[in-house]
Design a protein around this motif. Structure first.
Motif, PDB file in Angstrom:
ATOM      1  N   VAL A   3       0.935  -1.108   0.199  1.00 41.02           N
ATOM      2  CA  VAL A   3       0.207   0.072   0.022  1.00 41.02           C
ATOM      3  C   VAL A   3       0.763   1.184  -0.061  1.00 41.02           C
ATOM      4  CG1 VAL A   3      -1.638   1.376   1.434  1.00 41.02           C
ATOM      5  CG2 VAL A   3      -1.795  -1.191   1.080  1.00 41.02           C
TER       6      VAL A   3
ATOM      7  N   PRO B 169       3.448   2.997  -3.722  1.00 45.58           N
ATOM      8  CA  PRO B 169       3.107   3.987  -4.698  1.00 45.58           C
ATOM      9  C   PRO B 169       3.486   5.450  -4.184  1.00 45.58           C
ATOM     10  CG  PRO B 169       1.136   2.513  -4.628  1.00 45.58           C
ATOM     11  CD  PRO B 169       2.012   2.135  -3.464  1.00 45.58           C
TER      12      PRO B 169
ATOM     13  N   SER C 234      -4.691   4.144  -2.833  1.00 42.34           N
ATOM     14  CA  SER C 234      -3.638   2.752  -3.015  1.00 42.34           C
ATOM     15  C   SER C 234      -4.412   1.641  -2.317  1.00 42.34           C
ATOM     16  CB  SER C 234      -2.331   3.203  -2.073  1.00 42.34           C
ATOM     17  OG  SER C 234      -1.532   2.234  -2.370  1.00 42.34           O
TER      18      SER C 234
ATOM     19  N   ALA D 283       4.164   4.975  -9.918  1.00 43.36           N
ATOM     20  CA  ALA D 283       3.247   5.035  -8.876  1.00 43.36           C
ATOM     21  C   ALA D 283       1.700   4.958  -9.216  1.00 43.36           C
ATOM     22  CB  ALA D 283       3.210   6.468  -8.356  1.00 43.36           C
TER      23      ALA D 283
ATOM     24  N   GLN E 246       0.992   1.463 -10.003  1.00 44.64           N
ATOM     25  CA  GLN E 246       0.996   0.721  -8.487  1.00 44.64           C
ATOM     26  C   GLN E 246      -0.287   0.912  -7.842  1.00 44.64           C
ATOM     27  OE1 GLN E 246       4.442   2.412  -6.798  1.00 44.64           O
ATOM     28  NE2 GLN E 246       5.892   0.970  -7.852  1.00 44.64           N
ATOM     29  N   VAL E 247      -0.999   2.222  -8.100  1.00 44.02           N
ATOM     30  CA  VAL E 247      -2.259   2.379  -7.547  1.00 44.02           C
ATOM     31  C   VAL E 247      -3.198   1.720  -8.307  1.00 44.02           C
ATOM     32  CG1 VAL E 247      -3.963   4.131  -7.151  1.00 44.02           C
ATOM     33  CG2 VAL E 247      -1.714   4.779  -6.581  1.00 44.02           C
TER      34      VAL E 247
ATOM     35  N   ASN F  99      -2.833  -2.122  -7.351  1.00 41.05           N
ATOM     36  CA  ASN F  99      -3.497  -2.558  -6.000  1.00 41.05           C
ATOM     37  C   ASN F  99      -4.788  -2.301  -6.010  1.00 41.05           C
ATOM     38  OD1 ASN F  99      -0.845  -2.488  -4.752  1.00 41.05           O
ATOM     39  ND2 ASN F  99      -0.901  -0.549  -3.715  1.00 41.05           N
TER      40      ASN F  99
END
Length: 478
Positions: A49, A52, A119, A250, A253-254, A257
């Motif tokens: 979490v 990011p 996130s 980032a 990654q968000v 997730n």
């Protein structure tokens, strides 16, 4: 840099640069390994979490450091030494000011809570992730200044020293993790403080090099610390490509997730386990790509210096050697990943057989195009190193933003209907190789156009040299 053997120079710069990137990336890996063994899946989920937001910190570090270093290399190639030192001073000041701002914002609930929600922090993981991020933010100044200014050491012709400053920090991080996490049982909080301590040690050694080491080519001087608007704009312009690359990471990654929580909840392993297991895959994949980024960083000062000196044939050869080196490295790493994927996953303390199998398969799929990803990374960085930020920004956006984000959202909805043997969670990590495939071809098109331009400049230089020789020979002898 303007006359030495190019393959030898690339090797000289690449070895410490690659090792330095691995050491810098080791902070995240070290945290994950200790948390996996000391705090279990909840610790790994918290780092997933937090990743990011930590990547945003890295993006800002690259914006300032890579931009400043690129401008410094160009100015040195042009013979403007004092302006190169001015760039160094402004890069330092800018890093300090921005890091203070980030530390303040990370402790404002109105800022940090929406980021945690963005996130995909579950109720269980949220407090751990919040603590981790807020502690890391307090050491953001050490990361931004230490990592950003470290690039200048390499441009000064001391790549081994640049590597050692990173190595010292990583060793410190490992020792403090062993003390705080395993010895004192502080879990996520201890891991965060261990990272800050390691970054602090590294930062001190970097600043020491430019202030206390005798005979350095560039010096961090007080008179150049005052901000110059024109220089800052150029630093930010040249660093934007690296910034966009990390911000793209980032954002992806968000989105990843979000997809892991959504489709993990639909699978037997659950949302938190999906964040922990496949999150580890993402960190291993990023760590694996770091040597390729290291190769692109290694050739950056060589490209910038020779481009500034208008030595076009050396620019072309440096680009070719850099791409070849990245391809060789990527191929070796690909073999290791394909053979030892399960063992790598188990190293992070994941013991459940189903989670290990899922993560190992995801890791192999994620990095299936690793042998040729280096071409894409070095090709994108070439345009940043040679003062062509717009092209570099466009290419940096392709892999992470223009391709990966849409594919991560679309594939889980489409792929199970086409191939029923795969579910939505499988499709999440299959989006990465699809994005890589598209990005590689995009960079290839830009590089072909640039090679044509370089060939034209090389031909013009040869013609000018021949004309000058002919004119000199035609002059009457005394």
């Amino acid at each position: 840099m303007g006359s030495g053997n190019i393959p030898a120079l690339v090797v000289e710069f690449a070895v410490p640069a690659i090792l330095g990137m691995l050491v810098n990336g080791a902070y995240n890996i070290i945290d994950s390994v200790f948390l996996g063994h000391g705090a279990g899946e909840i610790g790994l989920s918290a780092v997933s979490v937090a990743t990011p937001i930590m990547t945003v910190f890295m993006a800002i570090s690259m914006l300032i450091g890579a931009g400043g270093n690129a401008l410094c290399a160009l100015r040195l190639g042009e013979g403007k030494h004092s302006e190169a030192e001015h760039v160094l001073g402004n890069t330092f000041t800018l890093g300090v000011l921005v890091s203070i701002l980030l530390a303040v914002l990370a402790h404002v609930p109105a800022c940090i809570e929406p980021l945690l929600s963005l996130s995909s922090a579950t109720d269980t993981v949220r407090p751990y992730a919040r603590d981790f991020i807020q502690i890391i933010s307090l050491g953001c100044v050490f990361q931004i200044v230490g990592m950003g200014i470290n690039n200048f050491i390499r441009t000064c012709g001391a790549p081994n020293r640049a590597f050692l400053t990173m190595l010292i920090g990583a060793v410190g991080c490992t020792i403090f993790n062993a003390i705080f996490v395993m010895g004192m049982g502080l879990g996520v909080v201890g891991s965060a403080w261990a990272t800050v301590c390691g970054q602090c040690i590294s930062c001190i050694t970097v600043v020491w090099y430019f202030t206390k080491t005798p005979g350095v080519p560039l010096r961090l001087r007080r008179k150049y610390l005052a901000m110059n608007g024109a220089l800052v704009r150029k630093i930010l312009a040249l660093g934007t490509a690296s910034f966009v690359l990390q911000i793209g990471a980032a954002i992806s990654q968000v989105v990843t997730n979000y997809a892991l929580v959504k489709y993990g909840a639909m699978s037997p392993i659950g949302a938190d386990n999906a964040l922990a297991a496949v999150g580890v895959v993402g960190r291993v994949a990023m760590f694996t790509i770091l040597p390729l980024i290291g190769m692109s960083i290694a050739v950056q000062p060589l490209l910038g210096f020779n481009y500034g000196a208008k030595l076009w044939h050396r620019v072309k050869k440096t680009l070719a050697v850099g791409m070849l080196g990245a391809t060789i490295i990527g191929t070796v790493l690909w073999v290791l990943i394909m053979v030892f994927a399960a063992q790598i996953i188990g190293f992070f303390g994941i013991t459940d057989a189903a989670l290990v199998d899922l993560s190992a398969f995801a890791l192999r799929v994620n990095l299936i195009f690793l042998p040729i990803i280096g071409f894409q990374i070095v090709g994108s960085n070439y345009f940043q190193a040679t003062g062509q930020p717009t092209k570099s920004i466009i290419l940096s956006m392709t892999r992470q933003i223009l391709f990966l984000v849409p594919l991560t959202l679309i594939l889980p909805e489409v792929l199970p209907g086409i191939l029923p043997m795969f579910d939505g969670l499988d499709a999440v990590y299959m989006a990465v190789p699809c994005s890589d495939f598209l990005a590689i071809f995009t960079v290839g098109a830009f590089v072909l156009v640039e090679l044509h331009r370089l060939n034209k400049r090389i031909a013009e230089s040869k013609s000018a040299a021949q004309l000058a020789t002919s004119e000199q020979a035609a002059q009457p002898q005394e």
